[in-house]
Design a protein around this motif. Structure first.
Motif, PDB file in Angstrom:
ATOM      1  N   ILE A  24       0.670  -1.262   0.198  1.00 36.46           N
ATOM      2  CA  ILE A  24      -0.019  -0.040  -0.292  1.00 36.46           C
ATOM      3  C   ILE A  24       1.190   1.691   0.062  1.00 36.46           C
ATOM      4  CG2 ILE A  24      -1.705   1.436   1.586  1.00 36.46           C
ATOM      5  CD1 ILE A  24      -2.944  -0.850   2.566  1.00 36.46           C
ATOM      6  N   CYS A  25       1.139   2.052  -0.659  1.00 34.00           N
ATOM      7  CA  CYS A  25       1.452   3.127  -1.316  1.00 34.00           C
ATOM      8  C   CYS A  25       1.030   4.291  -1.146  1.00 34.00           C
ATOM      9  CB  CYS A  25       1.943   3.418  -2.343  1.00 34.00           C
ATOM     10  SG  CYS A  25       3.891   1.723  -2.482  1.00 34.00           S
ATOM     11  N   LEU A  26       0.254   5.716  -1.024  1.00 36.35           N
ATOM     12  CA  LEU A  26      -0.330   6.731  -1.423  1.00 36.35           C
ATOM     13  C   LEU A  26       0.143   7.598  -0.643  1.00 36.35           C
ATOM     14  CD1 LEU A  26      -3.447   6.827   1.762  1.00 36.35           C
ATOM     15  CD2 LEU A  26      -1.945   9.276   1.087  1.00 36.35           C
ATOM     16  N   GLU A  27      -0.317   8.836  -1.947  1.00 38.23           N
ATOM     17  CA  GLU A  27       0.507  10.200  -1.790  1.00 38.23           C
ATOM     18  C   GLU A  27      -0.890  10.644  -0.950  1.00 38.23           C
ATOM     19  OE1 GLU A  27       1.999  13.324  -4.572  1.00 38.23           O
ATOM     20  OE2 GLU A  27       1.174  12.727  -5.611  1.00 38.23           O
ATOM     21  N   ILE A  28      -0.497  12.375  -0.481  1.00 41.09           N
ATOM     22  CA  ILE A  28      -0.885  12.954   0.360  1.00 41.09           C
ATOM     23  C   ILE A  28      -1.222  14.062  -0.546  1.00 41.09           C
ATOM     24  CG2 ILE A  28      -1.696  14.622   2.124  1.00 41.09           C
ATOM     25  CD1 ILE A  28      -0.792  12.541   3.710  1.00 41.09           C
ATOM     26  N   GLY A  29      -2.047  14.842  -0.833  1.00 43.35           N
ATOM     27  CA  GLY A  29      -2.143  15.769  -2.091  1.00 43.35           C
ATOM     28  C   GLY A  29      -1.566  15.690  -3.283  1.00 43.35           C
ATOM     29  N   SER A  30      -2.251  15.124  -3.891  1.00 47.78           N
ATOM     30  CA  SER A  30      -1.990  14.572  -5.467  1.00 47.78           C
ATOM     31  C   SER A  30      -1.103  15.565  -6.574  1.00 47.78           C
ATOM     32  CB  SER A  30      -2.092  13.331  -6.215  1.00 47.78           C
ATOM     33  OG  SER A  30      -3.559  14.010  -6.335  1.00 47.78           O
ATOM     34  N   GLY A  31      -1.782  16.856  -6.257  1.00 49.42           N
ATOM     35  CA  GLY A  31      -2.109  18.069  -7.392  1.00 49.42           C
ATOM     36  C   GLY A  31      -1.960  16.772  -8.795  1.00 49.42           C
ATOM     37  N   SER A  32      -1.151  17.532  -9.951  1.00 49.34           N
ATOM     38  CA  SER A  32      -0.586  17.042 -10.705  1.00 49.34           C
ATOM     39  C   SER A  32      -0.827  15.513 -10.735  1.00 49.34           C
ATOM     40  CB  SER A  32       0.390  17.732 -11.504  1.00 49.34           C
ATOM     41  OG  SER A  32       1.191  17.319 -11.166  1.00 49.34           O
TER      42      SER A  32
END
Length: 220
Positions: free
Chosen positions: A49-57
């Motif tokens: 499980i991988c996650l980005e907070i605030g992915s934007g573009s």
């Protein structure tokens, strides 16, 4: 042996998109560079499980997905800005990968389900120091301002996640966090060490008036 990963294609993004979504800049690319430095470590860990907070573009989530390669990893992303979620999906499609953008504030609807399960967490936060009114207004508007206004020391939003981090990371979990010197990275390192985590400044770079760095915060 170093691993070279191509920068994701973003030519599909338009001037109109950048009126609503943060355009990738030096802070975006220093995060990609940090991931490339750790590419073999990340691959060897076989994150689930991988996650980005605030992915934007969507450039960082896309890059991470390309770095990991095909397999059993689930890459999620969140953004308070609904437009950003749509743009993230378009960036994924333009690079022939699959992403799962979720429109929400930070990790709010996911926190309980992801406790102790996040293997890779990416955060290029709103790190610019602003007054509290500007921070509140940009968060309420849920538009591009929310990508940079960070309140006192630029750390109000970041501190929310750092306080939760020991409960979020898996046994091999790592967080990659973009900071500027006004965020007081050394204080962040000390704070996370007091929480029992390992924190290291991986890379530092000057971009105009900003002195950027990426911190890796991990279990081990």
């Amino acid at each position: 042996m170093s691993i070279s990963i191509p920068t994701p294609h973003i030519a599909h993004l338009t001037e109109e998109d950048y009126e609503h979504v943060y355009e990738p800049a030096e802070d975006s690319f220093i995060l990609l560079d940090a991931l490339e430095i750790d590419a073999q470590i990340i691959r060897d860990d076989k994150p689930i499980i991988c996650l980005e907070i605030g992915s934007g573009s969507g450039i960082a989530s896309t890059f991470l997905t390309q770095l990991i390669g095909p397999g059993s990893s689930l890459v999620l992303s969140t953004d308070i800005n609904r437009y950003a979620c749509k743009v993230t999906l378009r960036t994924a499609q333009a690079n022939n990968i699959t992403l799962n953008p979720i429109s929400c504030h930070l990790l709010n609807p996911l926190t309980n389900r992801l406790k102790g399960k996040i293997d890779i967490l990416l955060f290029n936060p709103p790190y610019v120091p602003t007054d509290s009114t500007e921070l509140q207004d940009t968060q309420e508007l849920r538009d591009i301002g929310g990508s940079w206004a960070g309140g006192n020391n630029g750390m109000i939003i970041t501190d929310v996640i750092l306080d939760q981090l020991p409960d979020l990371l898996s046994s091999n979990g790592k967080m990659y966090l973009v900071t500027i010197v006004q965020n007081k990275p050394l204080e962040i390192i000390n704070k996370m060490q007091l929480k029992g985590l390992i924190c290291k400044e991986m890379i530092k770079r000057r971009a105009g008036r900003e002195l950027l760095s990426v911190l890796r915060i991990s279990r081990k």
